[in-house]
Design a protein around this motif. Structure first.
Motif, mmCIF file in Angstrom:
data_model
loop_
_atom_site.group_PDB
_atom_site.id
_atom_site.type_symbol
_atom_site.label_atom_id
_atom_site.label_comp_id
_atom_site.label_asym_id
_atom_site.label_seq_id
_atom_site.Cartn_x
_atom_site.Cartn_y
_atom_site.Cartn_z
ATOM 1 N N ALA A 68 0.832 -1.208 0.000
ATOM 2 C CA ALA A 68 0.000 0.000 0.000
ATOM 3 C C ALA A 68 0.864 1.255 0.000
ATOM 4 O O ALA A 68 0.559 2.243 -0.688
ATOM 5 N N CYS A 69 1.957 1.216 0.740
ATOM 6 C CA CYS A 69 2.860 2.368 0.808
ATOM 7 C C CYS A 69 3.491 2.639 -0.558
ATOM 8 O O CYS A 69 3.561 3.795 -0.997
ATOM 9 N N SER A 70 3.917 1.603 -1.255
ATOM 10 C CA SER A 70 4.552 1.822 -2.559
ATOM 11 C C SER A 70 3.549 2.329 -3.583
ATOM 12 O O SER A 70 3.863 3.218 -4.384
ATOM 13 N N LEU A 71 2.346 1.783 -3.585
ATOM 14 C CA LEU A 71 1.331 2.251 -4.540
ATOM 15 C C LEU A 71 0.903 3.686 -4.249
ATOM 16 O O LEU A 71 0.747 4.495 -5.172
ATOM 17 N N SER A 72 0.731 3.999 -2.980
ATOM 18 C CA SER A 72 0.325 5.367 -2.645
ATOM 19 C C SER A 72 1.460 6.355 -2.891
ATOM 20 O O SER A 72 1.213 7.524 -3.206
ATOM 21 N N ALA A 73 2.710 5.898 -2.772
ATOM 22 C CA ALA A 73 3.846 6.775 -3.070
ATOM 23 C C ALA A 73 3.828 7.203 -4.533
ATOM 24 O O ALA A 73 4.057 8.372 -4.848
ATOM 25 N N LEU A 74 3.541 6.261 -5.417
ATOM 26 C CA LEU A 74 3.466 6.598 -6.848
ATOM 27 C C LEU A 74 2.325 7.577 -7.105
ATOM 28 O O LEU A 74 2.502 8.590 -7.799
ATOM 29 N N GLN A 75 1.171 7.296 -6.521
ATOM 30 C CA GLN A 75 0.024 8.180 -6.720
ATOM 31 C C GLN A 75 0.326 9.570 -6.185
ATOM 32 O O GLN A 75 -0.017 10.579 -6.811
ATOM 33 N N HIS A 76 0.996 9.641 -5.040
ATOM 34 C CA HIS A 76 1.300 10.949 -4.440
ATOM 35 C C HIS A 76 2.338 11.706 -5.276
ATOM 36 O O HIS A 76 2.233 12.926 -5.443
ATOM 37 N N TRP A 77 3.327 11.014 -5.812
ATOM 38 C CA TRP A 77 4.317 11.665 -6.671
ATOM 39 C C TRP A 77 3.618 12.284 -7.879
ATOM 40 O O TRP A 77 3.874 13.442 -8.228
ATOM 41 N N ILE A 78 2.720 11.511 -8.516
ATOM 42 C CA ILE A 78 1.986 12.011 -9.686
ATOM 43 C C ILE A 78 1.146 13.226 -9.309
ATOM 44 O O ILE A 78 1.170 14.254 -9.997
ATOM 45 N N ALA A 79 0.413 13.131 -8.205
ATOM 46 C CA ALA A 79 -0.459 14.239 -7.786
ATOM 47 C C ALA A 79 0.347 15.494 -7.474
ATOM 48 O O ALA A 79 -0.056 16.607 -7.850
ATOM 49 N N CYS A 80 1.480 15.341 -6.809
ATOM 50 C CA CYS A 80 2.310 16.505 -6.476
ATOM 51 C C CYS A 80 2.923 17.122 -7.726
ATOM 52 O O CYS A 80 2.956 18.355 -7.870
ATOM 53 N N GLU A 81 3.412 16.284 -8.615
ATOM 54 C CA GLU A 81 4.034 16.803 -9.841
ATOM 55 C C GLU A 81 3.008 17.564 -10.681
ATOM 56 O O GLU A 81 3.278 18.648 -11.188
ATOM 57 N N ARG A 82 1.804 17.009 -10.814
ATOM 58 C CA ARG A 82 0.734 17.697 -11.561
ATOM 59 C C ARG A 82 0.374 19.023 -10.892
ATOM 60 O O ARG A 82 0.205 20.037 -11.560
ATOM 61 N N ALA A 83 0.245 19.007 -9.563
ATOM 62 C CA ALA A 83 -0.113 20.229 -8.844
ATOM 63 C C ALA A 83 0.941 21.306 -9.057
ATOM 64 O O ALA A 83 0.602 22.480 -9.285
ATOM 65 N N MET A 84 2.207 20.938 -9.000
ATOM 66 C CA MET A 84 3.270 21.930 -9.216
ATOM 67 C C MET A 84 3.209 22.478 -10.638
ATOM 68 O O MET A 84 3.385 23.679 -10.848
ATOM 69 N N ARG A 85 2.952 21.625 -11.610
ATOM 70 C CA ARG A 85 2.901 22.057 -13.009
ATOM 71 C C ARG A 85 1.699 22.978 -13.270
ATOM 72 O O ARG A 85 1.754 23.831 -14.140
ATOM 73 N N LEU A 86 0.614 22.754 -12.526
ATOM 74 C CA LEU A 86 -0.599 23.544 -12.734
ATOM 75 C C LEU A 86 -0.713 24.728 -11.774
ATOM 76 O O LEU A 86 -1.697 25.472 -11.819
ATOM 77 N N GLY A 87 0.270 24.892 -10.883
ATOM 78 C CA GLY A 87 0.228 26.002 -9.928
ATOM 79 C C GLY A 87 -0.849 25.841 -8.874
ATOM 80 O O GLY A 87 -1.354 26.827 -8.342
ATOM 81 N N GLU A 88 -1.203 24.595 -8.555
ATOM 82 C CA GLU A 88 -2.238 24.306 -7.562
ATOM 83 C C GLU A 88 -1.594 23.950 -6.225
ATOM 84 O O GLU A 88 -0.410 23.615 -6.177
ATOM 85 N N PRO A 89 -2.374 23.993 -5.146
ATOM 86 C CA PRO A 89 -1.836 23.560 -3.851
ATOM 87 C C PRO A 89 -1.448 22.079 -3.896
ATOM 88 O O PRO A 89 -2.083 21.287 -4.596
ATOM 89 N N LEU A 90 -0.416 21.722 -3.134
ATOM 90 C CA LEU A 90 -0.001 20.326 -3.088
ATOM 91 C C LEU A 90 -1.041 19.506 -2.328
ATOM 92 O O LEU A 90 -1.653 19.992 -1.377
ATOM 93 N N PRO A 91 -1.253 18.254 -2.734
ATOM 94 C CA PRO A 91 -2.231 17.405 -2.045
ATOM 95 C C PRO A 91 -1.728 17.001 -0.661
ATOM 96 O O PRO A 91 -0.525 17.015 -0.397
ATOM 97 N N SER A 92 -2.666 16.636 0.186
ATOM 98 C CA SER A 92 -2.273 16.199 1.533
ATOM 99 C C SER A 92 -1.601 14.827 1.451
ATOM 100 O O SER A 92 -1.940 14.018 0.596
ATOM 101 N N PRO A 93 -0.680 14.563 2.355
ATOM 102 C CA PRO A 93 0.041 13.285 2.338
ATOM 103 C C PRO A 93 -0.752 12.172 3.020
ATOM 104 O O PRO A 93 -0.427 11.731 4.116
ATOM 105 N N TRP A 94 -1.814 11.699 2.375
ATOM 106 C CA TRP A 94 -2.682 10.703 2.983
ATOM 107 C C TRP A 94 -1.985 9.353 3.158
ATOM 108 O O TRP A 94 -2.423 8.534 3.951
#
Length: 117
Positions: A68-94
């Motif tokens: 679960a940790c490895s899968l969520s790490a990938l999802q979180h990396w994608i979400a953070c990278e997209r947020a930075m590219r779009l100038g949006e707030p970073l997602p919470s580290p669920w």
């Protein structure tokens, strides 16, 4: 130049490389944690003292938390990278919650195992 995943790299503007590299380092740290949890699960299954159902439950809980940790790490990396590219707030580290809950369950199982001997 084509980069993968397209859902990340085909949106927004290129962020400061320092932020992208920091996001990558965080991703790799979560992967190291995942590997450690999965190795502990395999080790516990292979070297566990009794080989009963509770031993198996502890090993499976460690493995499941690592997966679960490895899968969520990938999802979180994608979400953070997209947020930075779009100038949006970073997602919470669920994923920290997943790791905390998974390790709490594992700890309870291990405590029951120790107390039952």
């Amino acid at each position: 130049m084509s980069r993968w995943p397209k859902s990340v790299y085909e949106v927004g503007d290129e962020p400061d490389p320092r932020f992208t590299l920091a996001n990558e380092r965080t991703f790799l740290a979560w992967l190291r944690t995942s590997i450690a949890l999965m190795a502990a699960g395999v080790g516990f299954a292979a070297l566990g003292p009794a080989g009963n159902a509770l031993d198996l439950a502890v090993a499976v809980a460690l493995l499941a938390t690592g997966i679960a940790c490895s899968l969520s790490a990938l999802q979180h990396w994608i979400a953070c990278e997209r947020a930075m590219r779009l100038g949006e707030p970073l997602p919470s580290p669920w994923m920290a919650a997943i790791l905390g809950i998974g390790l709490a369950i594992t700890g309870v199982l291990a405590a029951i195992l120790v107390l039952s001997r």
